[in-house]
Structure formats: structure tokens, C-alpha cells
Design a protein around this motif. Structure first.
Motif, PDB file in Angstrom:
ATOM      1  N   GLU A 290       0.835  -1.193   0.000  1.00  0.00           N
ATOM      2  CA  GLU A 290       0.000   0.000   0.000  1.00  0.00           C
ATOM      3  C   GLU A 290       0.875   1.250   0.000  1.00  0.00           C
ATOM      4  O   GLU A 290       1.920   1.296   0.650  1.00  0.00           O
ATOM      5  N   GLY A 291       0.438   2.257  -0.739  1.00  0.00           N
ATOM      6  CA  GLY A 291       1.083   3.557  -0.653  1.00  0.00           C
ATOM      7  C   GLY A 291       0.657   4.254   0.630  1.00  0.00           C
ATOM      8  O   GLY A 291      -0.430   3.999   1.159  1.00  0.00           O
TER       9      GLY A 291
ATOM     10  N   PHE B  63     -10.459   4.617   1.712  1.00  0.00           N
ATOM     11  CA  PHE B  63     -10.982   4.902   0.373  1.00  0.00           C
ATOM     12  C   PHE B  63     -11.145   3.637  -0.470  1.00  0.00           C
ATOM     13  O   PHE B  63     -11.472   3.730  -1.660  1.00  0.00           O
ATOM     14  N   ASN B  64     -10.948   2.479   0.130  1.00  0.00           N
ATOM     15  CA  ASN B  64     -11.014   1.239  -0.646  1.00  0.00           C
ATOM     16  C   ASN B  64     -12.376   0.989  -1.273  1.00  0.00           C
ATOM     17  O   ASN B  64     -12.476   0.298  -2.287  1.00  0.00           O
ATOM     18  N   ASN B  65     -13.439   1.532  -0.680  1.00  0.00           N
ATOM     19  CA  ASN B  65     -14.776   1.337  -1.248  1.00  0.00           C
ATOM     20  C   ASN B  65     -15.243   2.550  -2.048  1.00  0.00           C
ATOM     21  O   ASN B  65     -16.433   2.675  -2.340  1.00  0.00           O
ATOM     22  N   GLN B  66     -14.312   3.446  -2.402  1.00  0.00           N
ATOM     23  CA  GLN B  66     -14.696   4.672  -3.103  1.00  0.00           C
ATOM     24  C   GLN B  66     -14.035   4.809  -4.476  1.00  0.00           C
ATOM     25  O   GLN B  66     -13.910   5.911  -5.011  1.00  0.00           O
ATOM     26  N   LYS B  67     -13.646   3.702  -5.053  1.00  0.00           N
ATOM     27  CA  LYS B  67     -12.962   3.760  -6.345  1.00  0.00           C
ATOM     28  C   LYS B  67     -13.829   4.408  -7.416  1.00  0.00           C
ATOM     29  O   LYS B  67     -13.348   5.238  -8.206  1.00  0.00           O
ATOM     30  N   ALA B  68     -15.101   4.063  -7.452  1.00  0.00           N
ATOM     31  CA  ALA B  68     -15.990   4.629  -8.474  1.00  0.00           C
ATOM     32  C   ALA B  68     -16.121   6.136  -8.310  1.00  0.00           C
ATOM     33  O   ALA B  68     -16.093   6.891  -9.295  1.00  0.00           O
ATOM     34  N   ALA B  69     -16.246   6.589  -7.063  1.00  0.00           N
ATOM     35  CA  ALA B  69     -16.382   8.024  -6.819  1.00  0.00           C
ATOM     36  C   ALA B  69     -15.102   8.767  -7.179  1.00  0.00           C
ATOM     37  O   ALA B  69     -15.140   9.869  -7.755  1.00  0.00           O
ATOM     38  N   LEU B  70     -13.946   8.189  -6.864  1.00  0.00           N
ATOM     39  CA  LEU B  70     -12.679   8.819  -7.201  1.00  0.00           C
ATOM     40  C   LEU B  70     -12.469   8.852  -8.714  1.00  0.00           C
ATOM     41  O   LEU B  70     -11.968   9.836  -9.266  1.00  0.00           O
TER      42      LEU B  70
ATOM     43  N   SER C  87      -6.504  -3.138  -4.233  1.00  0.00           N
ATOM     44  CA  SER C  87      -7.339  -2.166  -3.536  1.00  0.00           C
ATOM     45  C   SER C  87      -6.925  -0.758  -3.927  1.00  0.00           C
ATOM     46  O   SER C  87      -5.849  -0.534  -4.507  1.00  0.00           O
ATOM     47  N   VAL C  88      -7.757   0.209  -3.600  1.00  0.00           N
ATOM     48  CA  VAL C  88      -7.409   1.614  -3.843  1.00  0.00           C
ATOM     49  C   VAL C  88      -6.130   1.966  -3.095  1.00  0.00           C
ATOM     50  O   VAL C  88      -5.232   2.632  -3.634  1.00  0.00           O
ATOM     51  N   ALA C  89      -6.010   1.507  -1.858  1.00  0.00           N
ATOM     52  CA  ALA C  89      -4.829   1.818  -1.060  1.00  0.00           C
ATOM     53  C   ALA C  89      -3.559   1.253  -1.691  1.00  0.00           C
ATOM     54  O   ALA C  89      -2.481   1.855  -1.586  1.00  0.00           O
ATOM     55  N   GLN C  90      -3.659   0.112  -2.346  1.00  0.00           N
ATOM     56  CA  GLN C  90      -2.502  -0.444  -3.050  1.00  0.00           C
ATOM     57  C   GLN C  90      -2.207   0.327  -4.336  1.00  0.00           C
ATOM     58  O   GLN C  90      -1.049   0.482  -4.728  1.00  0.00           O
ATOM     59  N   ASP C  91      -3.254   0.789  -4.988  1.00  0.00           N
ATOM     60  CA  ASP C  91      -3.098   1.459  -6.274  1.00  0.00           C
ATOM     61  C   ASP C  91      -2.511   2.858  -6.124  1.00  0.00           C
ATOM     62  O   ASP C  91      -1.777   3.343  -6.991  1.00  0.00           O
ATOM     63  N   LEU C  92      -2.823   3.550  -5.021  1.00  0.00           N
ATOM     64  CA  LEU C  92      -2.345   4.918  -4.830  1.00  0.00           C
ATOM     65  C   LEU C  92      -0.856   4.905  -4.488  1.00  0.00           C
ATOM     66  O   LEU C  92      -0.414   4.164  -3.607  1.00  0.00           O
ATOM     67  N   GLU C  93      -0.085   5.742  -5.184  1.00  0.00           N
ATOM     68  CA  GLU C  93       1.360   5.768  -5.027  1.00  0.00           C
ATOM     69  C   GLU C  93       1.844   7.209  -4.824  1.00  0.00           C
ATOM     70  O   GLU C  93       2.122   7.920  -5.795  1.00  0.00           O
ATOM     71  N   PRO C  94       1.946   7.668  -3.564  1.00  0.00           N
ATOM     72  CA  PRO C  94       2.409   9.037  -3.295  1.00  0.00           C
ATOM     73  C   PRO C  94       3.766   9.318  -3.928  1.00  0.00           C
ATOM     74  O   PRO C  94       4.679   8.492  -3.863  1.00  0.00           O
ATOM     75  N   GLU C  95       3.878  10.488  -4.559  1.00  0.00           N
ATOM     76  CA  GLU C  95       5.071  10.820  -5.334  1.00  0.00           C
ATOM     77  C   GLU C  95       5.859  11.978  -4.738  1.00  0.00           C
ATOM     78  O   GLU C  95       7.075  11.912  -4.619  1.00  0.00           O
ATOM     79  N   TYR C  96       5.185  13.072  -4.396  1.00  0.00           N
ATOM     80  CA  TYR C  96       5.885  14.298  -4.003  1.00  0.00           C
ATOM     81  C   TYR C  96       5.009  15.071  -3.031  1.00  0.00           C
ATOM     82  O   TYR C  96       3.771  15.020  -3.122  1.00  0.00           O
ATOM     83  N   ILE C  97       5.648  15.814  -2.112  1.00  0.00           N
ATOM     84  CA  ILE C  97       4.921  16.519  -1.057  1.00  0.00           C
ATOM     85  C   ILE C  97       5.340  17.974  -1.021  1.00  0.00           C
ATOM     86  O   ILE C  97       6.526  18.307  -1.085  1.00  0.00           O
ATOM     87  N   THR C  98       4.352  18.872  -0.892  1.00  0.00           N
ATOM     88  CA  THR C  98       4.613  20.249  -0.499  1.00  0.00           C
ATOM     89  C   THR C  98       3.807  20.521   0.754  1.00  0.00           C
ATOM     90  O   THR C  98       2.719  19.952   0.929  1.00  0.00           O
ATOM     91  N   THR C  99       4.300  21.380   1.619  1.00  0.00           N
ATOM     92  CA  THR C  99       3.651  21.516   2.914  1.00  0.00           C
ATOM     93  C   THR C  99       3.889  22.894   3.524  1.00  0.00           C
ATOM     94  O   THR C  99       4.933  23.519   3.291  1.00  0.00           O
ATOM     95  N   ASN C 100       2.916  23.359   4.285  1.00  0.00           N
ATOM     96  CA  ASN C 100       3.169  24.411   5.258  1.00  0.00           C
ATOM     97  C   ASN C 100       3.191  23.732   6.624  1.00  0.00           C
ATOM     98  O   ASN C 100       3.348  22.521   6.705  1.00  0.00           O
ATOM     99  N   ASN C 101       2.991  24.452   7.705  1.00  0.00           N
ATOM    100  CA  ASN C 101       3.060  23.819   9.017  1.00  0.00           C
ATOM    101  C   ASN C 101       1.758  23.144   9.431  1.00  0.00           C
ATOM    102  O   ASN C 101       1.731  22.430  10.436  1.00  0.00           O
ATOM    103  N   GLU C 102       0.691  23.351   8.654  1.00  0.00           N
ATOM    104  CA  GLU C 102      -0.611  22.792   9.019  1.00  0.00           C
ATOM    105  C   GLU C 102      -1.121  21.732   8.057  1.00  0.00           C
ATOM    106  O   GLU C 102      -1.801  20.797   8.460  1.00  0.00           O
TER     107      GLU C 102
END
Length: 596
Positions: A214-215, A239-246, A269-284
Motif C-alpha cells: 500500500e502507498g 478509500f477502498n470502497n470509493q474507487k468509483a467516486a474517485l 485495492s485503492v490503497a494499493q493502487d495509490l502511489e504518493p510521489e511528491y509533497i509540499t507543505t506548510n506547518n498545518e
């Protein structure tokens, strides 16, 4: 300029909800229908201050270093206290340190082939932690006296680690601790206040899909300069049961569901399919690109609640695209052809105290190999999808446009009858709206642009077809080159220039976006001070594009993988700098930025 068929108000709810103390999460039920996204506002006409800023900055190469290994220099960071560039060296599995202390504002006289910076200390990384064998490093991040290094496990089924080093300010980092994170940590960053480390755990499957982790995103707290011993893991199982909505939001799920590979029937599953690549962030809040899925995850860093939004598609009937490799500049506009944004790098800045996101819309296809030494019979027995000279392909979603089965009377049928872009690479996971095996439209990888999005999820600005049109104007048929060989028009059928690296910086009172092209190379510069009046400023490419030359001929800086802006107050020259890690050439380039 941009048409998009997803419901953008979902991103508005996600971001505004997180900023306002509530969240839109998985398993909260499906949202009602929303209105279609409005069209992109026109870029401003460059009024008085816009015209002044149009010639507002100039870039020149003031420093270069080489790691003496092609494919080595990917990620760069900068330590202000020692004026040192930290850069990943994937060839030696180390972190190299390059001093900028001797740099001045003077441009190099021969920046294509010469170097005026050398590597100093090299930090060799361990090969195992707590009995877990480690693979090569993927990313680094700096904050104060801490260096964080992302390292996956060598075994696909094991989690990776963040290796922490202290002593950065003394130019002699020493190992502090290792913190286990998720599978395949591919990018690491600190929050601006240095109190959290965020890790994009990509969780890619093994080549034969026998292992598909999983990602996830890991969050490591930092107190008084010391990271916690364990990480909090933000996963996507809700989100595993929300593939159609996504999918309805404009996301992309191309995995080989139901296929049998090596005797195993694939279920993803959706959780397996999602692959985080890059992050931008503030403190919140953190924003995480889900590149292959064409989405962004939004994480509240206080509650660790997560929302996911799809980015939709770009309509190539309204813009110029060169989608054929005929050795010429061959622009066209094609009804029934859409681009899937699939951003790699994401960045954030503010205008009038409101957050805006920027994405480099590279595109990426899913393709995995079982083995590279099979016979054709062995490949067939293993359930391979394709075989070519020993390479047994387990799965690919990528096909040529001509190989899609077009629905009668559809726009795709018209494209195929025309035949101009038959060989354009497209996905077979989109375009068949009713699931009957016949496609109504074609969806190609990436948007060949960068985009500014507001907190309501709307496209504020997109560079449209600028990248190809401008490079074609400069290079003619030499545009859309590959990243290791000068062969003009060799990438037009496959994602074009591939914008990948992106950063934001302020020079004087103006804010600029810098976007690096992975294939053609070079850096585009846009004034984004007012996101509703963003405009092109300049393009610089430290590359010799003479036909037939290759990376072995030392033709300059190839494939900018990462860009880092250094403000004037942090720069050894007293003026802003832009640092580029060029993966294919294995070089680091420093650009001096001069206000005009």
C-alpha cells in the motif's frame, strides 16, 4: 484555455475544510452532484507592473560540478550555514557535499563542458538497518542541523527507513538514528518550522505483481532537533470502497485487476493502487501528488485526516500539441484527445494570504516486467502481457492510439481515420465510458505544462502549449529531444518535454516559478506574482543540441530532476541562486539570478 471534466468543488471542500478545522474523509458517504468547472481565466495583459517584470530577471550559470556518474545527481538541498549543496549520488549510494563558497556573480565562460565546483565530503550510507538490507537512497531533506535520507528496503516486501544525521552545520554529519516508515520511501521533506518530517511512501508493486504494498505518507515528529523513534502512518484504506467516486472525479486506476500473472490472480485495492510521489507543505497542511493516479491527497497535519481529489483532464482540441515523430514541428489540435495531468513535483505559495498550488504535469504510465531473460514460452507460461527479446512484460497500460478499438461515430474513430497521431502513447484505462470495450476518446500522459490551482480546486493558470511552442521556436525540429541523445522530435509521441522539476522563489517584490523539463532539458521561468496575471519570462537550457551527440559527448546539463531556490539573504553571492540536480548528466548546476 483548459477544459476539465472533474468536479472541482471537491478540492475546495477538502482544502477549505482542512484549513477551517473540519475535513472531508474516506467513508463519509458520497457527495452530491456538483457543477462543472468553469473555464480558465485568461492570462492578464501584463499591465504596468507586469510589463516591468517581463524583463525582471536574468539567469546565468555561475557554478557546475559533476559526480562523474551518469544518472547520479537527482535531489539537491542547500545548507545556508556552510554554503554547501547536498546532492544524492545514486551511483555510489552516498550523499555528496559541494561547496559554493568560491562562487561569485560572474557567469561561467564555458558552462557546457567546464566545472568550477568540486565534491568534498562524501557521506556513505549503510547497507542494512536492524537486519533489514537497504537499497539505494531516493531522496534527502535538510532542516537546521538535521539531514534526512530516504532509503527503501532491498526486499520489496519490507518497509524502508529515514536515516537521520546531525552535525550538518559543522559540515560533518554523523548518524543519529533510523526511523522505519512505509514501503518505498521516495521523497522526504520537512515542514517549514522543522517540527515534522513527511515521507511519500510510493509502495510500487514488484515486477510480477506478487507483491503490491500500500502507498502511504509517514509523519515523524521532531522535538528540539531530535526526531521521534517511530513514525505515524497515514494510509488510504478508508478509500477502498470509493474507487468509483474517485474515478468520477477524474482519477486513474490502471492496475491489472483480474489478470493472472505467475499463477496469481491480481486484486488491487485503492490503497494499493495509490502511489504518493511528491509533497509540499506548510506547518498545518500537506499536499501530496498521486502521480500515476492523477490526484492529490490533502493531509491535516494536526489530525492526520486525509482527503483525495482527482485533477481531471486537459482538452487538446483547444491547444497545440506535437503528437507525431516525423522529424518536423507538426502541431495540431485534436478533438477527442485529452491529457491526464499526472503531476510529479508540487509546490505552494501565497497571494493575498491565500494558498495556491503549482504542479509540474509530467505524466507517467504503469509498466512492469516479470523478467528480462525469459524465452517467449516462459513468458507466456508466466502470464506475461508481451515479450520482446528476453523481456517479459507483466503489465502495461500504455498502447498506441491506433490500437484502441474505437466506438463507431466517436471522436476517437475520427482521430484514427485521420491517422496523423496513430502512434501517440495513450492509456487503455480511460476512454471506454460504458465498459463495452470500445473507446470514445483517447487519454495521453501528462499535460506538457505547469498549472496553478487555487484553494477551491480551480485552474487559475496553465502554461497551455507554451513549453512545446517556445522550444520549437528556438530549436525547430531539434525540439522534443530525449534526455541522453540529441535526436530531434524523438519524444513527441511520448509525453513530449515532460515537465518534472518545479520550485518557487521571490526576487525583489516579484514571485517566480521555475520549471525544469526532464527530456528537452532547460528551465522555464514564469512571473506568478499575481496568479491571475501569470506570464512567461524566459527559458534557459545549458545544453548543446547538435544532432547526433549523446550524454557521452559532455553536451551539458541533462534531465533536471530537482530545482531549489536560494534567497539572496541565504546565498554566498548576495544574490538569489537556483540549484539544479541533473540526473542523466550527473551534474549540479548553479544559476545566478539577477534582477534587471
Amino acid at each position: 484555455m483548459i477544459a476539465s471534466n472533474y468536479k472541482a468543488s471537491l478540492l475546495a471542500l477538502a482544502i477549505a475544510g482542512l484549513l477551517g478545522g473540519c475535513s472531508l474523509e474516506g467513508d463519509d458517504g458520497q457527495d452530491g452532484a456538483t457543477g462543472a468547472q468553469g473555464s480558465q481565466g485568461e492570462s492578464g495583459a501584463n499591465g504596468a507592473d507586469g510589463q516591468d517584470a517581463l524583463q525582471g530577471i536574468a539567469l546565468s550559470v555561475i557554478g557546475r560540478a559533476t559526480l562523474n556518474a551518469q544518472g547520479a545527481a537527482e535531489i539537491v538541498q542547500y545548507d545556508v550555514s556552510t554554503n554547501t549543496i547536498y546532492v544524492t549520488n545514486s551511483d555510489t549510494n552516498s550523499v555528496e557535499m559541494v561547496s559554493t563558497a568560491a562562487l561569485t556573480t560572474e557567469a561561467m565562460s564555458n558552462p557546457i563542458t567546464s566545472f568550477n565546483m568540486t565534491t568534498g565530503t562524501s557521506l556513505a550510507l549503510p547497507t542494512e538497518i536492524d537486519g533489514v538490507a537497504l537499497a539505494g537512497l531516493t531522496s534527502i531533506a535538510l532542516s537546521g542541523d538535521l539531514l534526512a535520507v530516504a532509503v527503501p528496503a532491498d526486499n520489496k516486501s519490507d518497509n524502508g527507513y529515514i536515516l537521520f544525521y546531525t552535525g550538518v552545520s559543522g559540515s560533518a554529519p554523523v548518524f543519529l538514528k533510523a526511523v522505519e516508515v512505509g514501503n518505498l520511501p521516495d521523497m522526504v521533506t520537512f515542514t517549514p518550522d522543522g517540527t515534522k518530517v513527511l515521507v511519500a511512501n510510493e509502495g510500487e508493486p514488484s515486477g510480477d505483481y506478487t507483491i503490491d504494498p500500500e502507498g502511504s505518507v509517514a509523519v515523524i515528529a521532531v522535538a528540539d532537533g531530535v526526531p521521534a523513534d517511530t513514525a505515524s502512518i497515514v494510509d488510504f484504506t478508508a478509500f477502498n470502497n470509493q474507487k468509483a467516486a474517485l474515478t468520477a472525479m477524474g482519477m486513474h486506476f490502471p492496475n491489472p485487476e483480474g489478470r493472472t500473472i505467475n499463477g496469481v490472480t491480481i486484486t488491487t485495492s485503492v490503497a494499493q493502487d495509490l502511489e504518493p510521489e511528491y509533497i509540499t507543505t506548510n506547518n498545518e497542511t500537506a499536499f501530496v501528488t498521486l502521480q500515476e493516479n492523477n490526484g492529490v491527497a490533502v493531509i491535516d497535519l494536526t489530525t492526520l485526516e486525509v482527503s483525495i481529489v482527482g485533477l481531471g483532464f486537459k482538452d487538446w482540441s483547444e491547444l497545440n500539441i506535437d503528437a507525431q515523430e516525423d522529424g518536423e514541428v507538426s502541431f495540431g489540435k485534436y478533438a477527442g484527445l485529452y491529457g491526464v495531468y499526472m503531476p510529479d513535483t508540487i509546490a505552494m505559495y501565497t497571494w493575498k494570504d491565500a494558498p495556491f498550488l503549482l504542479t509540474a504535469n509530467e505524466g507517467d504510465a504503469r509498466e512492469y516486467f516479470i523478467a528480462d531473460d525469459f524465452t517467449e514460452a516462459e513468458c507466456t507460461a508466466a502470464g506475461g502481457q508481451d515479450f520482446d527479446d528476453g523481456e517479459c512484460l507483466a503489465f502495461t497500460e500504455e498502447v498506441k492510439l491506433k490500437n484502441l478499438t474505437a466506438a463507431p461515430g466517436s471522436l476517437l474513430e475520427a482521430l484514427q481515420i485521420n491517422g496523423d497521431i496513430d502512434d501517440l502513447r495513450v492509456t487503455n484505462a480511460l476512454g471506454d465510458t460504458d465498459g463495452d470495450g470500445q473507446y470514445d476518446a483517447a487519454y495521453t500522459y501528462g499535460a506538457r505544462s505547469f498549472t496553478i490551482w487555487d484553494q477551491n480546486g480551480l485552474v487559475v493558470f496553465d502554461s497551455g502549449d507554451d513549453f512545446e511552442r517556445i522550444t520549437a521556436s528556438i530549436y525547430g525540429a531539434q525540439f522534443n529531444n530525449g534526455d541522453d541523445e540529441n535526436e530531434g522530435d524523438s519524444r513527441s509521441e511520448n509525453k513530449g518535454p515532460e515537465p518534472e522539476a518545479l520550485t518557487v522563489g521571490k526576487v525583489g517584490e516579484r514571485t517566480y516559478a521555475f520549471i525544469g523539463l526532464e527530456r528537452m532539458g532547460g528551465i522555464f521561468i514564469y512571473d506568478i506574482t499575481n496568479p491571475y496575471d501569470a506570464f512567461f519570462v524566459d527559458y534557459i537550457n545549458n545544453r548543446d543540441v547538435t544532432e547526433g551527440l549523446t550524454v557521452d559527448d559532455a553536451i551539458g546539463d541533462l534531465a533536471p530532476e530537482s530545482l531549489l531556490f536560494v534567497a539572496a539573504e541565504d546565498s554566498v553571492t548576495g544574490l538569489p541562486m537556483l540549484i539544479a540536480g541533473n540526473e542523466v548528466s550527473g551534474t549540479v548546476a548553479v544559476y545566478g539570478i539577477t534582477a534587471l
